[in-house]
Design a protein around this motif. Structure first.
Motif, PDB file in Angstrom:
ATOM      1  N   ALA A 134       0.919  -4.521  24.434  1.00  0.00           N
ATOM      2  CA  ALA A 134      -0.105  -3.901  25.274  1.00  0.00           C
ATOM      3  C   ALA A 134      -0.183  -2.399  25.057  1.00  0.00           C
ATOM      4  CB  ALA A 134       0.169  -4.211  26.745  1.00  0.00           C
ATOM      5  N   ASP A 135       0.935  -1.783  24.662  1.00  0.00           N
ATOM      6  CA  ASP A 135       0.995  -0.323  24.599  1.00  0.00           C
ATOM      7  C   ASP A 135       1.356   0.238  23.235  1.00  0.00           C
ATOM      8  OD1 ASP A 135       0.468   0.123  27.408  1.00  0.00           O
ATOM      9  OD2 ASP A 135       2.468  -0.670  27.786  1.00  0.00           O
ATOM     10  N   ASP A 136       1.423  -0.589  22.208  1.00  0.00           N
ATOM     11  CA  ASP A 136       1.868  -0.089  20.913  1.00  0.00           C
ATOM     12  C   ASP A 136       1.285  -0.946  19.802  1.00  0.00           C
ATOM     13  OD1 ASP A 136       3.169   1.620  19.214  1.00  0.00           O
ATOM     14  OD2 ASP A 136       5.204   1.004  19.732  1.00  0.00           O
ATOM     15  N   ALA A 137       1.245  -0.394  18.584  1.00  0.00           N
ATOM     16  CA  ALA A 137       0.736  -1.161  17.441  1.00  0.00           C
ATOM     17  C   ALA A 137       1.267  -0.580  16.141  1.00  0.00           C
ATOM     18  CB  ALA A 137      -0.795  -1.156  17.426  1.00  0.00           C
ATOM     19  N   LEU A 138       1.476  -1.466  15.184  1.00  0.00           N
ATOM     20  CA  LEU A 138       1.946  -1.106  13.845  1.00  0.00           C
ATOM     21  C   LEU A 138       1.109  -1.869  12.840  1.00  0.00           C
ATOM     22  CD1 LEU A 138       5.637  -0.930  12.632  1.00  0.00           C
ATOM     23  CD2 LEU A 138       3.947  -2.198  11.303  1.00  0.00           C
ATOM     24  N   GLY A 139       0.574  -1.166  11.840  1.00  0.00           N
ATOM     25  CA  GLY A 139      -0.167  -1.810  10.763  1.00  0.00           C
ATOM     26  C   GLY A 139       0.650  -1.808   9.487  1.00  0.00           C
ATOM     27  N   PHE A 140       0.635  -2.932   8.752  1.00  0.00           N
ATOM     28  CA  PHE A 140       1.465  -3.089   7.557  1.00  0.00           C
ATOM     29  C   PHE A 140       0.616  -3.681   6.445  1.00  0.00           C
ATOM     30  CE2 PHE A 140       4.561  -4.823   4.690  1.00  0.00           C
ATOM     31  CZ  PHE A 140       5.713  -4.070   4.863  1.00  0.00           C
ATOM     32  N   CYS A 141       0.442  -2.909   5.368  1.00  0.00           N
ATOM     33  CA  CYS A 141      -0.415  -3.372   4.278  1.00  0.00           C
ATOM     34  C   CYS A 141       0.064  -2.794   2.951  1.00  0.00           C
ATOM     35  CB  CYS A 141      -1.854  -2.960   4.543  1.00  0.00           C
ATOM     36  SG  CYS A 141      -3.030  -3.535   3.293  1.00  0.00           S
ATOM     37  N   THR A 142       0.576  -3.638   2.077  1.00  0.00           N
ATOM     38  CA  THR A 142       0.968  -3.221   0.731  1.00  0.00           C
ATOM     39  C   THR A 142       0.395  -4.194  -0.290  1.00  0.00           C
ATOM     40  OG1 THR A 142       3.024  -4.491   0.539  1.00  0.00           O
ATOM     41  CG2 THR A 142       3.154  -2.371   1.684  1.00  0.00           C
ATOM     42  N   ASP A 143       0.451  -3.811  -1.557  1.00  0.00           N
ATOM     43  CA  ASP A 143       0.039  -4.675  -2.660  1.00  0.00           C
ATOM     44  C   ASP A 143      -1.405  -5.155  -2.477  1.00  0.00           C
ATOM     45  OD1 ASP A 143       2.728  -5.644  -4.391  1.00  0.00           O
ATOM     46  OD2 ASP A 143       3.101  -4.854  -2.397  1.00  0.00           O
ATOM     47  N   THR A 144      -2.311  -4.203  -2.529  1.00  0.00           N
ATOM     48  CA  THR A 144      -3.728  -4.531  -2.446  1.00  0.00           C
ATOM     49  C   THR A 144      -4.514  -3.511  -3.261  1.00  0.00           C
ATOM     50  OG1 THR A 144      -5.544  -5.064  -0.926  1.00  0.00           O
ATOM     51  CG2 THR A 144      -4.161  -3.178  -0.334  1.00  0.00           C
ATOM     52  N   GLY A 145      -5.534  -3.976  -3.944  1.00  0.00           N
ATOM     53  CA  GLY A 145      -6.339  -3.078  -4.755  1.00  0.00           C
ATOM     54  C   GLY A 145      -7.466  -2.418  -3.985  1.00  0.00           C
ATOM     55  N   ARG A 146      -7.757  -2.949  -2.810  1.00  0.00           N
ATOM     56  CA  ARG A 146      -8.781  -2.362  -1.958  1.00  0.00           C
ATOM     57  C   ARG A 146      -8.515  -2.783  -0.516  1.00  0.00           C
ATOM     58  NH1 ARG A 146     -12.554  -6.131  -0.448  1.00  0.00           N
ATOM     59  NH2 ARG A 146     -12.556  -8.099  -1.607  1.00  0.00           N
ATOM     60  N   LEU A 181      -2.188  -3.160 -18.471  1.00  0.00           N
ATOM     61  CA  LEU A 181      -1.454  -2.978 -17.233  1.00  0.00           C
ATOM     62  C   LEU A 181      -2.062  -1.847 -16.407  1.00  0.00           C
ATOM     63  CD1 LEU A 181       0.850  -3.890 -15.471  1.00  0.00           C
ATOM     64  CD2 LEU A 181       2.413  -2.454 -16.815  1.00  0.00           C
ATOM     65  N   LYS A 182      -2.507  -0.788 -17.073  1.00  0.00           N
ATOM     66  CA  LYS A 182      -3.208   0.275 -16.355  1.00  0.00           C
ATOM     67  C   LYS A 182      -4.443  -0.290 -15.644  1.00  0.00           C
ATOM     68  CE  LYS A 182      -1.864   4.092 -19.420  1.00  0.00           C
ATOM     69  NZ  LYS A 182      -2.341   5.136 -20.350  1.00  0.00           N
ATOM     70  N   ALA A 183      -5.181  -1.153 -16.349  1.00  0.00           N
ATOM     71  CA  ALA A 183      -6.387  -1.737 -15.764  1.00  0.00           C
ATOM     72  C   ALA A 183      -6.036  -2.635 -14.588  1.00  0.00           C
ATOM     73  CB  ALA A 183      -7.150  -2.523 -16.828  1.00  0.00           C
ATOM     74  N   ARG A 184      -4.945  -3.391 -14.701  1.00  0.00           N
ATOM     75  CA  ARG A 184      -4.532  -4.262 -13.602  1.00  0.00           C
ATOM     76  C   ARG A 184      -4.160  -3.443 -12.377  1.00  0.00           C
ATOM     77  NH1 ARG A 184       0.479  -5.503 -11.521  1.00  0.00           N
ATOM     78  NH2 ARG A 184       0.428  -7.327 -10.150  1.00  0.00           N
ATOM     79  N   VAL A 185      -3.316  -2.435 -12.562  1.00  0.00           N
ATOM     80  CA  VAL A 185      -2.851  -1.635 -11.426  1.00  0.00           C
ATOM     81  C   VAL A 185      -4.023  -0.940 -10.731  1.00  0.00           C
ATOM     82  CG1 VAL A 185      -1.488   0.395 -10.781  1.00  0.00           C
ATOM     83  CG2 VAL A 185      -0.533  -1.295 -12.355  1.00  0.00           C
ATOM     84  N   ALA A 186      -4.943  -0.407 -11.510  1.00  0.00           N
ATOM     85  CA  ALA A 186      -6.051   0.364 -10.946  1.00  0.00           C
ATOM     86  C   ALA A 186      -7.210  -0.506 -10.480  1.00  0.00           C
ATOM     87  CB  ALA A 186      -6.554   1.365 -11.982  1.00  0.00           C
ATOM     88  N   GLY A 187      -7.164  -1.793 -10.774  1.00  0.00           N
ATOM     89  CA  GLY A 187      -8.290  -2.670 -10.480  1.00  0.00           C
ATOM     90  C   GLY A 187      -8.355  -3.115  -9.032  1.00  0.00           C
ATOM     91  N   PRO A 188      -9.390  -3.872  -8.676  1.00  0.00           N
ATOM     92  CA  PRO A 188      -9.609  -4.278  -7.285  1.00  0.00           C
ATOM     93  C   PRO A 188      -8.609  -5.296  -6.759  1.00  0.00           C
ATOM     94  CG  PRO A 188     -11.242  -5.282  -8.729  1.00  0.00           C
ATOM     95  CD  PRO A 188     -10.499  -4.284  -9.557  1.00  0.00           C
ATOM     96  N   THR A 189      -7.810  -5.905  -7.652  1.00  0.00           N
ATOM     97  CA  THR A 189      -6.743  -6.802  -7.195  1.00  0.00           C
ATOM     98  C   THR A 189      -5.374  -6.257  -7.602  1.00  0.00           C
ATOM     99  OG1 THR A 189      -6.942  -8.167  -9.198  1.00  0.00           O
ATOM    100  CG2 THR A 189      -8.219  -8.838  -7.265  1.00  0.00           C
ATOM    101  N   GLY A 190      -5.290  -4.947  -7.736  1.00  0.00           N
ATOM    102  CA  GLY A 190      -4.030  -4.304  -8.127  1.00  0.00           C
ATOM    103  C   GLY A 190      -3.368  -3.601  -6.975  1.00  0.00           C
ATOM    104  N   HIS A 191      -3.316  -2.260  -7.039  1.00  0.00           N
ATOM    105  CA  HIS A 191      -2.594  -1.475  -6.040  1.00  0.00           C
ATOM    106  C   HIS A 191      -3.413  -0.247  -5.635  1.00  0.00           C
ATOM    107  CE1 HIS A 191       1.254  -3.631  -6.544  1.00  0.00           C
ATOM    108  NE2 HIS A 191       0.935  -3.697  -7.821  1.00  0.00           N
ATOM    109  N   LEU A 192      -3.295   0.136  -4.383  1.00  0.00           N
ATOM    110  CA  LEU A 192      -3.991   1.323  -3.898  1.00  0.00           C
ATOM    111  C   LEU A 192      -3.393   2.589  -4.504  1.00  0.00           C
ATOM    112  CD1 LEU A 192      -4.374   0.594  -0.072  1.00  0.00           C
ATOM    113  CD2 LEU A 192      -6.159   0.453  -1.824  1.00  0.00           C
ATOM    114  N   SER A 193      -4.255   3.494  -4.910  1.00  0.00           N
ATOM    115  CA  SER A 193      -3.817   4.798  -5.393  1.00  0.00           C
ATOM    116  C   SER A 193      -3.645   5.763  -4.228  1.00  0.00           C
ATOM    117  CB  SER A 193      -4.850   5.370  -6.365  1.00  0.00           C
ATOM    118  OG  SER A 193      -6.043   5.730  -5.671  1.00  0.00           O
ATOM    119  N   ASN A 194      -3.009   6.896  -4.515  1.00  0.00           N
ATOM    120  CA  ASN A 194      -2.903   7.945  -3.497  1.00  0.00           C
ATOM    121  C   ASN A 194      -4.295   8.345  -2.986  1.00  0.00           C
ATOM    122  OD1 ASN A 194      -0.140   8.008  -4.024  1.00  0.00           O
ATOM    123  ND2 ASN A 194      -0.266   9.802  -5.346  1.00  0.00           N
TER     124      ASN A 194
END
Length: 270
Positions: A134-146, A181-194
């Motif tokens: 009721a009074d707190d929340a945590l969001g957890f999201c890793t390994d996503t390209g978007r 591998l660069k294309a995979r990491v940077a792609g829409p099913t890869g990993h979020l960049s800074n």
């Protein structure tokens, strides 16, 4: 918000991932991609009693997220939860007694409401999580390209936001990875960049957000100092060294802190 949920990151990176979300009535282990010895050792460093783990949640089936699960289950009789696609993706996972959840589902664990949301990664059926009381929340999201609409909605307004910030786009482009591998990491099913994560913070960070934890940093294509600086610029925070000498940033009013999780040392956010 009254702090009722706490985050303990035991390991975060391409070599192994495990985190513990502490709720009002127990602990939830999110992913188990490190050895049992390392899991116990990191937990001990943080003063965590893993006998209080009531459930394990999996984000997806890559070995750096599930490689230690079978051994952990030899010492665990609580609930295992994941999507049907993840449970069936590896033979050793298919033999474990999972409770199947959808990628847009809600259920109760450890005194928290857990909401799943779909992520975008090159696996069967990956998910992220929002943990709330009721009074707190945590969001957890890793390994996503978007970040899709469901992810953005689920993550917005969390007091603690654990969000992937995997690579610096320039470092990836000029680094040693082969082209595919660069294309995979940077792609829409890869990993979020800074840069992608920094852009998302403009939407996700609000008055209730106190801590942003950058997750799953690449050891080849990122640096904590580069990551923190990029995210800090997005929210008007100032970069400094934390008490342990690791880079972090704070907004001038002290309301919001940005820090990085790591592969080799644990981190607690209260």
């Amino acid at each position: 918000m009254t702090p009722e949920i706490h985050l303990h990151v035991l390991a975060s990176g391409s070599k192994g991932n495990a985190a513990v979300v502490e709720g009002p009535s127990g602990l939830v282990l999110v992913d188990c991609g490190i050895s049992h010895r390392a899991l116990l050792g990191r937990a001990d460093e943080l003063g965590l009693d893993l006998s209080r783990v009531v459930a394990v949640l999996l984000t997806h089936e890559h070995s750096d997220h599930v490689g230690g699960l079978t051994v952990f289950c030899n010492h665990f009789d609580g609930e295992l939860l994941t999507t049907a696609g993840t449970a069936a993706a590896r033979s050793y996972l298919s033999r474990l007694p999972f409770t199947i959840v959808g990628h847009s589902d809600e259920f109760e664990l450890a005194g928290m409401r857990v909401r799943t949301f779909p992520t975008s990664h090159d696996v069967a059926d990956p998910v992220g999580f929002r943990f709330s009381t009721a009074d707190d929340a945590l969001g957890f999201c890793t390994d996503t390209g978007r970040l899709g609409d469901e992810a953005l909605e689920a993550l917005t307004g969390a007091r603690i936001l654990a969000l992937e910030s995997n690579h610096d786009e320039r470092m990836l482009a000029t680094g040693s990875y082969p082209g595919y591998l660069k294309a995979r990491v940077a792609g829409p099913t890869g990993h979020l960049s800074n840069a992608q994560t920094a852009e998302a913070l403009g939407t996700l960070a609000c008055d209730d957000t106190e801590t942003v934890v950058a997750m799953h940093l690449s050891q080849e294509n990122n640096r904590p100092s580069v990551c923190v600086r990029t995210l800090a610029e997005a929210v008007g925070a100032e970069v400094a060294s934390g008490e342990d000498g690791r880079p972090e940033a704070r907004t001038p009013d002290g309301r919001l802190t940005i820090c990085c999780a790591a592969q080799d040392w644990p981190l607690t956010v209260w």
